[in-house]
Design a protein around this motif. Sequence first.
Motif, mmCIF file in Angstrom:
data_model
loop_
_atom_site.group_PDB
_atom_site.id
_atom_site.type_symbol
_atom_site.label_atom_id
_atom_site.label_comp_id
_atom_site.label_asym_id
_atom_site.label_seq_id
_atom_site.Cartn_x
_atom_site.Cartn_y
_atom_site.Cartn_z
ATOM 1 N N UNK A 253 44.695 58.468 45.382
ATOM 2 C CA UNK A 253 44.910 57.157 46.003
ATOM 3 C C UNK A 253 46.000 56.373 45.291
ATOM 4 N N UNK A 254 46.057 56.508 43.974
ATOM 5 C CA UNK A 254 47.121 55.821 43.236
ATOM 6 C C UNK A 254 48.495 56.363 43.628
ATOM 7 N N UNK A 255 48.578 57.665 43.845
ATOM 8 C CA UNK A 255 49.853 58.237 44.272
ATOM 9 C C UNK A 255 50.276 57.723 45.648
ATOM 10 N N UNK A 256 49.278 57.364 46.440
ATOM 11 C CA UNK A 256 49.587 56.819 47.768
ATOM 12 C C UNK A 256 49.751 55.305 47.742
ATOM 13 N N UNK A 257 49.837 54.711 46.539
ATOM 14 C CA UNK A 257 50.027 53.263 46.367
ATOM 15 C C UNK A 257 48.880 52.475 46.986
ATOM 16 N N UNK A 258 47.673 52.936 46.738
ATOM 17 C CA UNK A 258 46.468 52.229 47.181
ATOM 18 C C UNK A 258 45.587 52.007 45.951
ATOM 19 N N UNK A 259 46.012 51.049 45.076
ATOM 20 C CA UNK A 259 45.306 50.902 43.789
ATOM 21 C C UNK A 259 43.889 50.342 43.924
ATOM 22 N N UNK A 260 43.653 49.456 44.880
ATOM 23 C CA UNK A 260 42.317 48.852 44.956
ATOM 24 C C UNK A 260 41.255 49.889 45.334
ATOM 25 N N UNK A 261 41.451 50.717 46.425
ATOM 26 C CA UNK A 261 40.451 51.776 46.664
ATOM 27 C C UNK A 261 40.327 52.746 45.489
ATOM 28 N N UNK A 262 41.425 53.020 44.812
ATOM 29 C CA UNK A 262 41.358 53.905 43.651
ATOM 30 C C UNK A 262 40.486 53.296 42.563
ATOM 31 N N UNK A 263 40.636 51.990 42.315
ATOM 32 C CA UNK A 263 39.804 51.331 41.309
ATOM 33 C C UNK A 263 38.333 51.395 41.664
ATOM 34 N N UNK A 264 38.015 51.250 42.982
ATOM 35 C CA UNK A 264 36.608 51.329 43.402
ATOM 36 C C UNK A 264 36.045 52.720 43.145
ATOM 37 N N UNK A 265 36.837 53.763 43.420
ATOM 38 C CA UNK A 265 36.374 55.123 43.181
ATOM 39 C C UNK A 265 36.153 55.343 41.684
#
Length: 1332
Positions: free
Chosen positions: A996-1008
């Motif tokens: 998710x971080x590679x896809x520039x989606x930091x907030x969902x990545x933080x939740x995971x």
Amino acid sequence: MRNLKLLQSLEFRDIQAPGQPQCFCLRAEQGTVLVGSERGLIEVDPATREVKNEIPFVAEGFLPEDGSGCIVGVQDLLDQESVCVATASGDVILCNLSTHQLECVGSVASGISVMSWSPDQELVLLATGQQTLIMMTKDFEPIMEQQIHQDDFGESKFVTVGWGRKETQFHGSEGRQMAFQMQMPDSALPWDDRRPHVTWRGDGQFFAVSVVCPETGARKVRVWNREFALQSTSEPVAGLGPALAWKPSGSLIASTQDKPNQQDVVFFEKNGLLHGHFTLPFMKDEVKVNDLLWNADSTVLAVWLEELPMEENSALKAYVQLWTTGNYHWYLKQSLPFSARGKSRVVSLLWDPVTPHRLHVLCQGWHYLRYDWHWTTDRSAGDHSSDMANVAVIDGNRVLVTVFRQSVVPPPMYTYRLLLPQPANQVLFSAHAQKSNDLAVLDATNQISVYKCGDSPSVDPTVKLGAVGGNGFKVPIRTPHLEKRYEIQFENSEDQEVNPLKLAFLTWIQEDVFLAVSHSPSSPQSVVHRLTAASSGTDDEHGQLTVSSSVTVDGVIISLCCSSKTKSVALQLAGGQILKYLWESPSLAVEPWKNPGGLPVRFPHPCTQTELAVIGGEECVLGLTDKCRFFINDNEVASNITSFAVYDEFLLLTTHSHTCQCFCLRDASFKTLQAGLSSSHVSHGETLRKVERGSRIVTVVPQDTKLILQMPRGNLEVVHHRALVLAQVRKWLDKLMFKEAFECMRKLRINLNLIHDHNPKVFLENVETFIKQIDSVNYINLFFTELKEEDVTKTMYPPPIASTVQRPGDPAGRKVDLICDAMRAAMESIDADRYCLSILTSHVKKTTPELDIVLQKVHELQGNAPPVPDAVSAEEALKYLLLLVDVNELYDHSLGTYDFDLVLMVAEKSQKDPKEYLPFLNTLKKMETNYQRFTIDKYLKRYEKAIGHLSKCGPEYFPECLNLIKDKSLYNEALKIYPPNSQQYKDVSIAYGEHLLQEHRPEPAGLVFARCGAHERALDAFLAAGSWQHALCVAAQLHLGADQLAGLGRALAGKLVEQRKHSEAAAVLEQYAQDYEEAVLLLLEGAAWEEALRLVYKYDRLDIIETNIKPSVLEAQKNYMAFLDSQTATFSRHKKRLLVVRELKEQAQPVPLDDEVPHGPESDLFSETSSVMSGSDTSGKYSHSNSRISARSSKNRRKAERKKHSLKEGSPLEELALLEALSEVLQGTEKLKDEVHCILKVLFLFEFDEQGRELQKAFEDTLQLMERSLPEIWTLSHQQNSAIPVLGPSSTANSIMASYQQQKTSVPGFGAELFIPPKLNKRTQWKLSLLE
């Protein structure tokens, strides 16, 4: 397959004139008849029945007083307004009918036997007593005289090179000397008058002369051209008769020939060779042919015959027969018997030169008769399935009947024939709906033979099968039998002797009740007779029809039509008036036929074919003239109709444009029919179909789909008109007659979806009935394969009227699945073994094919022995399945069942190489079960199932599983497999977060990360996302120190300030960094005045009010004032310019109608974003603009999008740009309401009343200005112009194009929303009442 039907007859009896009539001619323009006698010339008017002129020739000396004189020819000369008369003594006389002046323009000493004028009346030919021909001009100037007998053949003499000469042929026992024997033709017939006979071709370029050769005594026919040059001489023909008639169309010359056992009418070509013949229905030496006459359009040949005296004092008869041809067969259509002696003896007869089917007859006793015929098709008129669609054709004393329901037999063949004692003149079918196959025949002796269908006690010898039947054939046709032969009792028997066609329009209206029409011989009146069968005592074969009642009608009746449904009878008079004959009422009254408006109906022109039909609930009279004009009541619907027929609720017509149209009359109106027939260039869907040139309607098979057409050359063609087909299919489906509907639709290529879509609810309720009626696995499979989600009643076959069927509210895309499931359940309950293939098809044809179930069923078949003999084997089922599904797809699905026996069975039926799949299958068999299934699923690209099987293989396979998860992004599916507390779950979650971080989606990545316990990674992700609440929560779980927490807070505040979230940044600084001063500054920067005051008072730092807050508030007030001034000025300037632009636009000239697009930077934009521009709009600039557009990047496109509306004066889209700018100003001002309200409260609190009132007044003035300007800027007319194109009945092509061009330059598709005014929210309370 047409007959000649008498339209009307006209009589003029007992003309008061001296002498005996000898010949006559017609004056077409005046409508009178010129009759020549041994006393002179008489002109009579048959219509008024009076003698108009009487010119004696005896007094002038042109005819002798003893009555021995003879007039051999009379000709009306149109351009000279005179009549040319030739006498046997040799005088050619011009007679002026106006002045009664006689002038002898020439005299032939040897006498004149024939005078014949060319059709164009430019030449006249005289045959003299010295056997010569004299040709003169119309001014009687001699051109040439030649001998009538010529030794030469003529200019068209045949050239032979010797091939096939008779002398070179083998002659057998007769010997070679037979080749050199001259065959001497027979001499002229005993009854031959031995006079020359002359006939002209229709165009006047040739004429033929029949003469008796003085050397041989036989007749010859010689053909001469207009320049009096001999062209050809006929071949020797034994028994050639004197009659001669050249067909006006120019192809054949008719004459007669006596043969050993018969008498024929023979035809010569222009070169003198014989070409065809037909036999007259008389014995040898029974009759002589006086004359042959072709009518004007070459369709009817009249043969005038007289009986030869066989015994003394026998009553001799004469006949006038009308013959027509079709498909190389000659039909005797009408036979008129006359007496050969006495007053009724025929003297002469002529066809009318103007009206093709009008025949004029002159009798010995100064009786004149005129008959008008027209073509008609005699067909049964029933609407029930019991009606056999009979069509009757008259051929002399035979009536040829073709039964089109069971066999389409081309004429001259027939299904069966009726043999009559006399030639038939009229055929009629019963108008009774249940007995429409019964027919009656009126013959030349006015006897009516009634034939009825039904059980006959014995075989009728007068009925014989024709083209059907034979040895070994079983004929299912029930032929009629002769019920009775009726004689009609006339009050005056002399009428029939004078006029053989006494009755016309005979109609069989009820059992033993007939209607007939007779015309008054002395006045323009008609009489409608009701004929009823008189009870006969003992004679079962013969009966009598008596006139039970009669009604006299003022006017000449020219047609009678009856409706089998309503029993209405309509009469048409010669003037076009329509009368209703109330035959069932006791008074037998006749009243005018009235239209729905209550006015009497009158055809503008007399119609030769009339029918009754119910149109829109009203019974109307339909008529067709001989000029192809079609009327409904008194309204002309079309002028190009060649034939029509009314069947049930349909009207079928053929047109000159070679189309057949079918209209449903149930809910039709005159206007809809007229519109449907006039707009031939518009596609009519199922109502119109192309047909062969010249096609005419013969009949329609009731309760079927067959329409029978006849071509001009006589052959038949059966078409299934789509409108009739669909109507019949809908009737069958409504009656649940699925088998008939299915077979018809299959044969005629109608989409089988209609079976369901016609009424889905009824079909699904009667699925078992459908299957039992179809009773064929192949047909059921065919039905399955044609199923699709489309509703064909809305696309392919829309009903002619709005359907009242309530359709169930099924979700979209479930039609095919519903049908498959319902039919499969029904087939399994009826006989699952028999319908095995259909059940497999129902699985395959579902929206998502259930191939796994299908393969499982096939596998079960392989394991179980067939319980019944007719059951399908597994091999047959698999073979059939490969026809429906691609073999590779089926192989993959069989592999997905993990059943290797099934895989091998499918692979053996495919084209795959065993060297390819056997090693692969052997490798799989050696693997552990879960890993084997993983390998299969991975091979089939079923990755979700693959990771499920691989997860069961043990922890040593987890790295391989994780790599597959990462490769195919199956993180969510993998997280469902592993338990949340396991290490595998955490590893997958960390991999998911990094993805998710590679896809520039930091907030969902933080939740995971946070969920799986990776708090450090979660903190970094939340910090990158600016999610300060989550970041601080994670920080608390990491137990950070105070300094670390303050640093985190400052970092978060910096992120929030970048996102213009000043209030959240101040809260973080105050609570976690304990820096309330920085927090107050951020709040002032974000205009959060009240929150800043709260912090100042909380921390007791009142000095900040003076140092920071008040200066910030005053600065903000100045900024608002400057902004409002700027907005007001911009708004006023744009508004003023908009009014100017609109005024210039109204004054401008219309845009020229060309294909050029506007020049400028917007021209590229049209090609790219506007959906309005067509191919022709950009054709002039494609090479320039498209080459630039194709290379344009997305960045340039966005730039062009921003610049699409230019405010530059004079630009094509300036009006749109001004509207956009005004809308932006208004919306920007509207958004300030909350901010202004907040600063007004603070200004009042700090006693800056003057500044507060100033701001409030300025903002109020700005809002009022904009509110007042809304109707002026966004006018109603401009909104309508942007949405409604200039179309309608009053628009022209130029006006539509001009409007389109104007819209193209001013309102492209992307600017239409700018014409909708922005909304102002008046409910927002922004004013502070304390400052007022």
